[in-house]
Design a protein around this motif. Structure first.
Motif, short mmCIF file in Angstrom:
data_model
loop_
_atom_site.label_atom_id
_atom_site.label_comp_id
_atom_site.label_asym_id
_atom_site.label_seq_id
_atom_site.Cartn_x
_atom_site.Cartn_y
_atom_site.Cartn_z
N PHE A 1 0.85 -1.17 0.00
CA PHE A 1 0.00 0.00 0.00
C PHE A 1 0.89 1.23 0.00
O PHE A 1 2.09 1.13 0.25
CB PHE A 1 -0.88 0.02 1.26
CG PHE A 1 -1.93 -1.06 1.30
CD1 PHE A 1 -1.59 -2.36 1.65
CD2 PHE A 1 -3.25 -0.78 1.01
CE1 PHE A 1 -2.54 -3.36 1.69
CE2 PHE A 1 -4.22 -1.77 1.06
CZ PHE A 1 -3.86 -3.06 1.39
N GLN B 1 0.77 5.72 0.97
CA GLN B 1 0.03 6.88 1.45
C GLN B 1 0.82 8.13 1.16
O GLN B 1 1.93 8.30 1.67
CB GLN B 1 -0.25 6.77 2.95
CG GLN B 1 -1.16 7.86 3.47
CD GLN B 1 -1.67 7.57 4.86
OE1 GLN B 1 -1.11 6.77 5.61
NE2 GLN B 1 -2.76 8.22 5.24
N LYS C 1 -3.38 12.37 1.75
CA LYS C 1 -4.26 11.41 1.08
C LYS C 1 -4.43 10.16 1.93
O LYS C 1 -3.64 9.89 2.83
CB LYS C 1 -3.71 11.04 -0.29
CG LYS C 1 -3.67 12.20 -1.28
CD LYS C 1 -3.29 11.72 -2.65
CE LYS C 1 -3.33 12.85 -3.67
NZ LYS C 1 -2.98 12.37 -5.05
N GLU C 2 -5.46 9.40 1.61
CA GLU C 2 -5.69 8.15 2.33
C GLU C 2 -4.73 7.07 1.81
O GLU C 2 -4.24 7.14 0.69
CB GLU C 2 -7.13 7.70 2.13
CG GLU C 2 -8.15 8.61 2.80
CD GLU C 2 -9.55 8.03 2.73
OE1 GLU C 2 -10.44 8.63 3.36
OE2 GLU C 2 -9.74 6.99 2.06
N ARG C 3 -4.52 6.09 2.65
CA ARG C 3 -3.71 4.96 2.24
C ARG C 3 -4.43 4.20 1.14
O ARG C 3 -5.64 3.95 1.24
CB ARG C 3 -3.45 4.04 3.43
CG ARG C 3 -2.39 3.00 3.19
CD ARG C 3 -2.10 2.20 4.45
NE ARG C 3 -1.68 3.04 5.56
CZ ARG C 3 -1.21 2.55 6.70
NH1 ARG C 3 -1.09 1.25 6.87
NH2 ARG C 3 -0.87 3.37 7.68
N GLU C 4 -3.69 3.82 0.08
CA GLU C 4 -4.32 3.13 -1.04
C GLU C 4 -3.60 1.84 -1.40
O GLU C 4 -2.38 1.71 -1.20
CB GLU C 4 -4.35 4.05 -2.27
CG GLU C 4 -2.99 4.43 -2.82
CD GLU C 4 -3.08 5.23 -4.10
OE1 GLU C 4 -4.19 5.52 -4.58
OE2 GLU C 4 -2.00 5.57 -4.65
N ALA D 1 -3.16 -2.09 -8.66
CA ALA D 1 -3.98 -0.90 -8.88
C ALA D 1 -3.76 -0.43 -10.31
O ALA D 1 -2.67 -0.59 -10.87
CB ALA D 1 -3.58 0.19 -7.90
N ASN E 1 -8.74 -2.91 2.22
CA ASN E 1 -7.62 -2.16 2.82
C ASN E 1 -7.51 -2.42 4.32
O ASN E 1 -7.14 -1.53 5.09
CB ASN E 1 -7.78 -0.65 2.57
CG ASN E 1 -7.45 -0.24 1.15
OD1 ASN E 1 -7.38 -1.07 0.26
ND2 ASN E 1 -7.24 1.04 0.93
#
Length: 124
Positions: free
Chosen positions: A37, A39, A43-46, A61, A109
């Protein structure tokens, strides 16, 4: 418990490459699906990428597909993220994660275990 330690982060110019490693200890590594992941500031963790316990199945992704490759070496208890053609928007803290259930990595997530993260900075 599973302990995860990331390494390999750093500062790279746009267009360059970097390989992240995540060393696992504790429970049997080969029992776990693994993921990466990231971040970015504000921003949010993706989700970035995931690999099944056997290494036979991978997920990415859309933003990294074709540029990043996830792999694992169960004999070394390590998962890797090879990053190529890096862009400034790839700048983030990258986290390694482990879970029994792949869906918790790819969709929710919410993997069971997280590493502490490693900073990746891409300069333009």
């Amino acid at each position: 418990q599973v302990q995860l330690v990331e390494s390999g982060g750093g500062l790279v110019q746009a267009g360059g490459s970097l390989r992240l490693s995540c060393a696992a200890s504790g429970r049997t590594f080969s029992n776990y699906n693994m993921g990466w992941f990231r971040q970015a500031p504000g921003k949010e963790r993706e989700f970035v990428a995931a690999i099944s316990w056997s290494g036979n199945t991978t997920y990415y992704a859309d933003s990294v597909k074709g540029r990043f490759t996830i792999s694992r070496d169960n004999a070394k208890n390590t998962v890797y993220l090879q990053m190529s053609t890096l862009k400034p928007e790839d700048t983030a803290v990258y986290y390694c994660a482990a879970a029994f259930v792949m869906r918790t990595i790819v969709v929710l997530n919410t993997p069971a275990y997280w590493g502490q993260g490693t900073q990746v900075t891409i300069s333009s």
